[in-house]
Design an enzyme around this catalytic site. Sequence first.
Site, mmCIF file in Angstrom:
data_model
loop_
_atom_site.group_PDB
_atom_site.id
_atom_site.type_symbol
_atom_site.label_atom_id
_atom_site.label_comp_id
_atom_site.label_asym_id
_atom_site.label_seq_id
_atom_site.Cartn_x
_atom_site.Cartn_y
_atom_site.Cartn_z
ATOM 1 N N GLY A 1 36.549 48.291 45.421
ATOM 2 C CA GLY A 1 35.723 49.308 44.757
ATOM 3 C C GLY A 1 35.976 49.366 43.265
ATOM 4 N N GLY B 1 37.526 50.453 40.410
ATOM 5 C CA GLY B 1 38.758 51.179 40.090
ATOM 6 C C GLY B 1 38.847 51.564 38.633
ATOM 7 N N ARG B 2 37.961 51.006 37.833
ATOM 8 C CA ARG B 2 37.971 51.363 36.406
ATOM 9 C C ARG B 2 36.571 51.253 35.815
ATOM 10 N NH1 ARG B 2 40.109 46.203 33.105
ATOM 11 N NH2 ARG B 2 39.591 44.608 34.619
ATOM 12 N N ARG C 1 28.433 47.235 30.625
ATOM 13 C CA ARG C 1 27.874 46.029 31.247
ATOM 14 C C ARG C 1 26.487 46.332 31.802
ATOM 15 N NH1 ARG C 1 31.742 43.114 35.329
ATOM 16 N NH2 ARG C 1 31.542 44.969 36.603
ATOM 17 N N ARG D 1 27.519 43.014 45.469
ATOM 18 C CA ARG D 1 28.375 41.825 45.585
ATOM 19 C C ARG D 1 28.451 41.407 47.044
ATOM 20 N NH1 ARG D 1 32.361 43.430 41.413
ATOM 21 N NH2 ARG D 1 31.441 45.224 40.385
ATOM 22 N N ASP E 1 34.291 39.677 45.854
ATOM 23 C CA ASP E 1 33.913 40.909 45.133
ATOM 24 C C ASP E 1 33.397 40.591 43.737
ATOM 25 O OD1 ASP E 1 36.755 40.186 44.979
ATOM 26 O OD2 ASP E 1 36.893 41.768 43.489
HETATM 27 P P1 AMP Z 1 38.902 42.260 39.110
HETATM 28 O O1 AMP Z 1 40.098 41.394 39.151
HETATM 29 O O2 AMP Z 1 38.545 42.734 37.719
HETATM 30 O O3 AMP Z 1 37.731 41.688 39.817
HETATM 31 O O4 AMP Z 1 39.299 43.591 39.856
HETATM 32 C C1 AMP Z 1 39.667 43.646 41.209
HETATM 33 C C2 AMP Z 1 39.833 45.065 41.634
HETATM 34 O O5 AMP Z 1 40.883 45.706 40.913
HETATM 35 C C3 AMP Z 1 38.618 45.947 41.442
HETATM 36 O O6 AMP Z 1 38.577 46.835 42.528
HETATM 37 C C4 AMP Z 1 38.920 46.652 40.154
HETATM 38 O O7 AMP Z 1 38.219 47.871 40.030
HETATM 39 C C5 AMP Z 1 40.412 46.874 40.263
HETATM 40 N N1 AMP Z 1 41.057 46.997 38.952
HETATM 41 C C6 AMP Z 1 41.241 46.024 38.049
HETATM 42 N N2 AMP Z 1 41.875 46.499 36.960
HETATM 43 C C7 AMP Z 1 42.085 47.820 37.165
HETATM 44 C C8 AMP Z 1 42.684 48.867 36.393
HETATM 45 N N3 AMP Z 1 43.207 48.667 35.189
HETATM 46 N N4 AMP Z 1 42.712 50.088 36.947
HETATM 47 C C9 AMP Z 1 42.193 50.311 38.156
HETATM 48 N N5 AMP Z 1 41.620 49.384 38.924
HETATM 49 C C10 AMP Z 1 41.563 48.142 38.441
HETATM 50 MG MG MG Z 2 35.839 42.292 39.769
#
Ligand code: AMP
Ligand code: MG
Length: 485
Positions: free
Chosen positions: A85, A87-88, A171, A178, A249
């Site tokens: 989901g 997360g940021r 974005r 996804r 994802d």
């Molecule tokens: P990504 O590697 O960017 O595709 O992120 C994978 C997952 O980690 C997703 O659910 C993001 O929302 C979560 N995520 C990545 N960075 C952060 C962060 N700094 N804080 C909270 N969630 C994060």
């Molecule tokens: Mg991602």
Amino acid sequence: MKFSNTYISLGEDFYEKVCPMPVKDPKLFLWNASLAEQLRVADDLKNDLGGLARAFCGNDIISGSEPIAMAYAGHQFGNFVPQLGDGRAHLLGEVINQKGQRLDVQLKGSGRTNFSRGGDGRCALGPALREFIMSEAMHALGVPTTRCLSVVTTGEDVFRESRLPGAVVTRIASSHLRVGTFQYFASRGDLDNLKSLCNYTVERHFPELLKEEGPHRYILLLDKVIAGLVHLVVEWMRVGFIHGVMNTDNTSICGETIDYGPCSMMGVYDPKTVYSSIDRMGRYAFGHQAEMMQWNLLRFAECLLPLMDDNADKAIKQIEPVAASFSKRFQKSYEEMMGKKLGFVSYQEEDQKLLFDILDQIQKNHLDYTISFDRLTKSLSSQTISMEIKKDFEACYEPWLKRVNSQKETSQEVQEIMRRQNPVLIPRNHHVENVLRESADTGKEDAAEKFLQALRSPYEELDLTAQYQDQPNDGDKSYQTFCGT
Ligand code: AMP
Ligand code: MG
């Protein structure tokens, strides 16, 4: 900017309603004026830099926006995580652009949500700029991609290995659906929501399938998604793009490049090229991307099985022919594209040997992928270049020239076809890194804006272009990218 949010109508299982967390001192760092115009972004805010900064960091909620964090699951490097989901990230809503297309507007780095799993919900300036620069470059190259409207610095630091300036990037995507969104519901056995999601996807992205009923609609949905993602990977192969984190994802159903975390560009041609520090096994290496996309699409196909038939065997039988079609479709499309890079107007089966001989030659001689095809293109009108590259291409050069000249098109026409496929400029890793470093050090946008100006004309030799065309000193041997978290 007029917001709607059709995704909210899917119901609360699909998201969390949550507002962005305000930041201390928002300042507009990059603004994508031409994209803003297409999106008809708040005309009242156009000349109000402070207002734009507050709107696109999440401090001000634009009227009509109902921010949500979307739920999804995903296979990360082959391991299934049932809940990831946003997360940021916060989806502010959807807007209709000048062409009448519905687009998502999402903030990234805008604070914690229920999906943050221990993360801080924030983003550093470097990764935000990387996403802006790389996606703009890809768009100009003609590769399907999400885009960025803005980067806003927050006036707050984020803590990674060191203390870094924070930023929020906005974005714009055709949607944020996804493969992992489908997995979220399929893995829970939630067939009602899975079906709603499929129908939503059809309505939003493939309305021509609305007339289809029952399982047939979902088989055709799979077929369309495969078509889009075959095209996407072929386009990555054309320009030498390495996504770096092709987890399910990060695989968009609408066939756009999404998530520019540890991405990079291949310099010297080698299918095994991988730069991401977390990809130790080379799962997402340049030449592995088609296979990995197929793997992701099989996970998508699995999600659709329960909508086919209660009987698993019957369900598999229905979906298998389409699910298994990826390899053939990719190979055909890849070879045709490579044929165009070589100036073959209509690709023939007999061209395959020459095509792969040339690629082998480029690899054997450790040549740069972009420069090799650029010089091949130029060689059609330059005796000097033609003489020079004969050495590089050895026994392949004459047969290539003969094949090119055997067509009814003039040399100039062939060169134009090749030019459309072969950029003179790509966002080379060392220049991206230099620009990110300079931006963080100076707090100024000049370096990024200048780089973007060159990248926005990747098939043209501008005065600026030459500044960014050089190969890195060490051939990127020690280059590493990191997940932009
Ligand atoms: P990504 O590697 O960017 O595709 O992120 C994978 C997952 O980690 C997703 O659910 C993001 O929302 C979560 N995520 C990545 N960075 C952060 C962060 N700094 N804080 C909270 N969630 C994060
Ligand atoms: Mg991602």
